[in-house]
Design a protein around this motif. Structure first.
Motif, mmCIF file in Angstrom:
data_model
loop_
_atom_site.group_PDB
_atom_site.id
_atom_site.type_symbol
_atom_site.label_atom_id
_atom_site.label_comp_id
_atom_site.label_asym_id
_atom_site.label_seq_id
_atom_site.Cartn_x
_atom_site.Cartn_y
_atom_site.Cartn_z
ATOM 1 N N ALA A 119 -11.558 -3.039 -31.934
ATOM 2 C CA ALA A 119 -12.166 -1.792 -31.465
ATOM 3 C C ALA A 119 -11.373 -1.221 -30.294
ATOM 4 C CB ALA A 119 -13.616 -2.039 -31.061
ATOM 5 N N LEU A 120 -10.896 -2.090 -29.417
ATOM 6 C CA LEU A 120 -10.122 -1.627 -28.260
ATOM 7 C C LEU A 120 -8.716 -1.184 -28.661
ATOM 8 C CD1 LEU A 120 -9.586 -1.157 -25.297
ATOM 9 C CD2 LEU A 120 -9.216 -3.631 -25.011
ATOM 10 N N THR A 121 -8.012 -2.008 -29.431
ATOM 11 C CA THR A 121 -6.619 -1.681 -29.743
ATOM 12 C C THR A 121 -6.495 -0.455 -30.646
ATOM 13 O OG1 THR A 121 -6.623 -3.277 -31.581
ATOM 14 C CG2 THR A 121 -5.853 -4.063 -29.433
ATOM 15 N N SER A 122 -7.571 -0.081 -31.331
ATOM 16 C CA SER A 122 -7.549 1.113 -32.182
ATOM 17 C C SER A 122 -8.243 2.307 -31.529
ATOM 18 C CB SER A 122 -8.218 0.806 -33.531
ATOM 19 O OG SER A 122 -9.599 0.508 -33.345
ATOM 20 N N SER A 123 -8.621 2.166 -30.247
ATOM 21 C CA SER A 123 -9.427 3.184 -29.576
ATOM 22 C C SER A 123 -8.620 4.388 -29.091
ATOM 23 C CB SER A 123 -10.141 2.564 -28.377
ATOM 24 O OG SER A 123 -9.215 2.190 -27.368
#
Length: 306
Positions: A119-123
């Motif tokens: 979720a973070l790395t694709s945010s």
């Protein structure tokens, strides 16, 4: 402005204490009364991951954030990151776990951690991932039995784990929050040597100057103990983690702490010396070099930690 979440937990609290005095710092907490404010000028705001409106207010003016979540299976990370994007946050440093890179780790907790990282790395936000091995502070779960019985119980007591001092994790977190050059980096953090629970008990006994005994638990005993505190799926995840540790998957030592901070990673003995008071008063012995621990059984705290 730097936002710190998880400030009532181990790493969040230590990171908050270590942030430079010239940094503008805000703390997000469900219960602000539980936050130990280390210095004047630190702002504490009431907010909850399940209340997006409160997150929006807490994130106003924030440029970098330390994200710590603990509701396994929940969507707290997704909700936080959505609010962070809307508020104009630039970078998020996330506390994760070393198990995410182990292909053999397919338990509930690790799958959730991987989802949170994704979720973070694709945010679209800049990100830094902190992936520590087990915290040395997990052995605080031994304190009651050490005080009352001079005993530690656990599972797979001779299984090694390169556990890490929480202060080292916090030091890396602070650098990721305050320096450039950490965006897009994932830091797996370990201590200076792999130690089994038996070896930790030996070192703790030497520090306390007391004779301690280690008592090995059988898996059914460990599961019963875990079920008194956790759901069945959580207990299964912790037992799966313990089996991976028994197989040696947590013994690798990395030099990440030194490479990032410039300092050597702190030892378990140093952690035990700092926290000796939690295990009760030490009894004076004729010599502190004697090995005080005796073989007995492993604990359901550190020995089954991720």
């Amino acid at each position: 402005m730097i936002l710190v979440t998880g400030a009532t937990g181990t790493v969040g609290r230590l990171a908050l204490e270590r942030l430079p005095a010239d940094c503008a710092v805000r703390v997000l907490a469900r219960d602000p009364s539980r936050v130990a404010v280390p210095r004047k000028g630190v702002e504490v705001v009431r907010a909850d991951y399940r209340d997006p409106a409160s997150l929006g207010k807490a994130l106003r003016g924030v440029h970098r954030a330390l994200l710590v979540t603990s509701r396994v299976g929940g969507d707290d990370d997704v909700v936080f990151l959505r609010a962070a994007r809307r508020a104009g946050v630039r970078r998020v440093t996330k506390l994760s776990a070393a198990a995410v890179v182990d292909v053999r780790a397919q338990d509930l907790i690790t799958r959730w951690q991987r989802d949170c990282e994704a979720a973070l790395t694709s945010s679209g936000l800049e990100w830094t991932l902190l992936r520590p091995r087990a915290f040395m502070s997990n052995v605080l779960s031994w304190a009651s039995s050490v005080r009352t019985e001079s005993l530690v119980r656990g599972l797979y007591g001779h299984a090694p784990n390169a556990c890490v001092h929480p202060r080292d994790i916090a030091d890396v977190a602070v650098l990721a929050l305050t320096e450039d050059g950490h965006a897009g980096r994932a830091y797996t953090l370990t201590g200076p040597q792999p130690l089994s629970a038996v070896e930790q008990v030996e070192q703790l006994a030497e520090v306390l100057g007391r004779r301690l005994r280690f008592e090995e638990m059988e898996p059914p005993q460990a599961r019963a103990a875990l079920l008194r505190r956790h759901s069945g799926s959580m207990a299964d995840a912790l037992l799966d983690s313990a089996l991976r540790q028994k197989a040696g998957s947590k013994a690798q030592v990395l030099d990440t702490v030194r490479a990032v901070t410039g300092g050597e990673p702190r030892s378990f003995r140093s952690w035990a010396q700092e926290h000796a008071g939690a295990f009760g008063p030490a009894r004076e012995q004729a010599t502190r070099s004697t090995k005080f621990s005796e073989r007995g059984s492993p604990l359901t705290g550190h020995a089954v930690s991720l």
